[in-house]
Scaffold this active site. Structure first.
Site, PDB file in Angstrom:
ATOM      1  N   VAL A 140     -33.058  24.449 -43.910  1.00  0.00           N
ATOM      2  CA  VAL A 140     -32.166  25.579 -43.640  1.00  0.00           C
ATOM      3  C   VAL A 140     -30.763  25.361 -44.207  1.00  0.00           C
ATOM      4  O   VAL A 140     -29.819  26.069 -43.837  1.00  0.00           O
ATOM      5  CB  VAL A 140     -32.073  25.886 -42.130  1.00  0.00           C
ATOM      6  CG1 VAL A 140     -33.406  26.377 -41.599  1.00  0.00           C
ATOM      7  CG2 VAL A 140     -31.584  24.666 -41.351  1.00  0.00           C
TER       8      VAL A 140
ATOM      9  N   TYR B  67     -17.715  15.752 -39.939  1.00  0.00           N
ATOM     10  CA  TYR B  67     -18.409  16.160 -38.711  1.00  0.00           C
ATOM     11  C   TYR B  67     -17.470  16.947 -37.811  1.00  0.00           C
ATOM     12  O   TYR B  67     -17.808  18.024 -37.324  1.00  0.00           O
ATOM     13  CB  TYR B  67     -18.949  14.936 -37.977  1.00  0.00           C
ATOM     14  CG  TYR B  67     -19.805  15.285 -36.775  1.00  0.00           C
ATOM     15  CD1 TYR B  67     -21.133  15.660 -36.935  1.00  0.00           C
ATOM     16  CD2 TYR B  67     -19.283  15.256 -35.481  1.00  0.00           C
ATOM     17  CE1 TYR B  67     -21.921  15.992 -35.839  1.00  0.00           C
ATOM     18  CE2 TYR B  67     -20.053  15.579 -34.386  1.00  0.00           C
ATOM     19  CZ  TYR B  67     -21.377  15.949 -34.570  1.00  0.00           C
ATOM     20  OH  TYR B  67     -22.149  16.286 -33.475  1.00  0.00           O
TER      21      TYR B  67
END
Length: 265
Positions: free
Chosen positions: A60, A154
């Protein structure tokens, strides 16, 4: 069982292990019809077999990949009512995080942010067109509400994931699209195991099993709450950060210094 989930066509991305697997398992227990997506096809098939769901392996991280997964899931379910945008990756931590190459930033951005954007781009128009609405759930992180020691990509991408979920709720919430953002601290997953010296820091308020995250998600959905906080103390940290940002940043700098002094990074 939750009436918001029973018999709903549900997709969970990154569901081959960890939080994704726990979400898929809990959704099936709630009576949902579940499509299990993961980049690891064997893991996707194993989880689907365990819960009586349908495996739709796929990546994805690209627009074509998201479209392929959603099309295959729609064919299997008839309609996607609930979409858990759970797939995520870490990486690029340590003292050289600032020097992370652009291609690594782009990869993490594609998985942690753009996968959500691309999925919503496919699903929201369909939900608006048929008038039945839908539910979009983003797995972000407490790092998206606070600040992550260690990995710049992150921390930044998880902030962006929360920001996108908020925008989606503001823009389409009154038109039948329910949105939630899951923001845990440490969770007992492979990502935590691979965190190295940061593992203790991420587990400061106790690392929860993935099932506890799934429990919190079901509760938040039933109560109609946007933020899913498996670690309730995150709400206090979030409020403190907003109330006095300079003090919060000072505390985080001291924490960073402790990590540096210990040679953890």
């Amino acid at each position: 069982m939750s009436e918001q989930l029973t018999d709903k066509g549900t997709v969970v991305t990154g569901a081959g292990r960890g939080i994704g697997r726990a979400l898929a398992t809990r959704m099936a227990a709630e009576g949902a019809r579940v499509v299990v997506n993961d980049l690891d096809a064997d893991n996707a098939r194993a989880v689907a077999a365990d819960i009586g769901g349908t495996a739709v392996p796929g990546d994805v991280s690209s627009a074509d990949g998201v479209r392929a997964v959603i099309d295959a899931a729609t064919e299997a379910l008839g309609r996607i009512d609930v979409f858990f945008a759970n797939a995520g990756i870490d990486g690029a931590g340590g003292p050289d995080s600032l020097l992370t190459p652009d291609d690594v930033w782009e990869r993490i951005m594609d998985v942690n942010v753009m996968a959500h954007v691309r999925a919503a781009r496919e699903l929201v128009p369909r939900w608006l067109e048929d008038g039945l609405g839908g539910r979009f759930v983003v797995t972000a992180s407490a790092a998206g509400l606070l600040t992550m020691i260690g990995s710049a990509p992150y921390s930044v991408t998880k902030h962006a994931a929360v920001g996108f979920a908020e925008w989606l709720s503001v823009t389409y919430g009154a038109r039948g699209v329910d949105v939630h953002a899951i923001c845990p601290q440490g969770v007992q997953t492979k990502m935590l195991e691979d965190a190295g010296p940061l593992q203790a820091l991420l587990s400061r308020d106790s690392a929860l099993p993935p099932e506890a995250v799934a429990d919190a998600a079901v509760t938040a959905i039933a109560e109609g709450r946007f933020l899913v906080l498996p670690h309730p103390e995150v709400a206090d940290y979030y409020a403190a950060r907003a109330a006095d940002t300079d003090r919060w940043l000072g505390g985080m700098r001291r924490l960073q210094q402790k990590v540096d002094d210990a040679g953890a990074l």
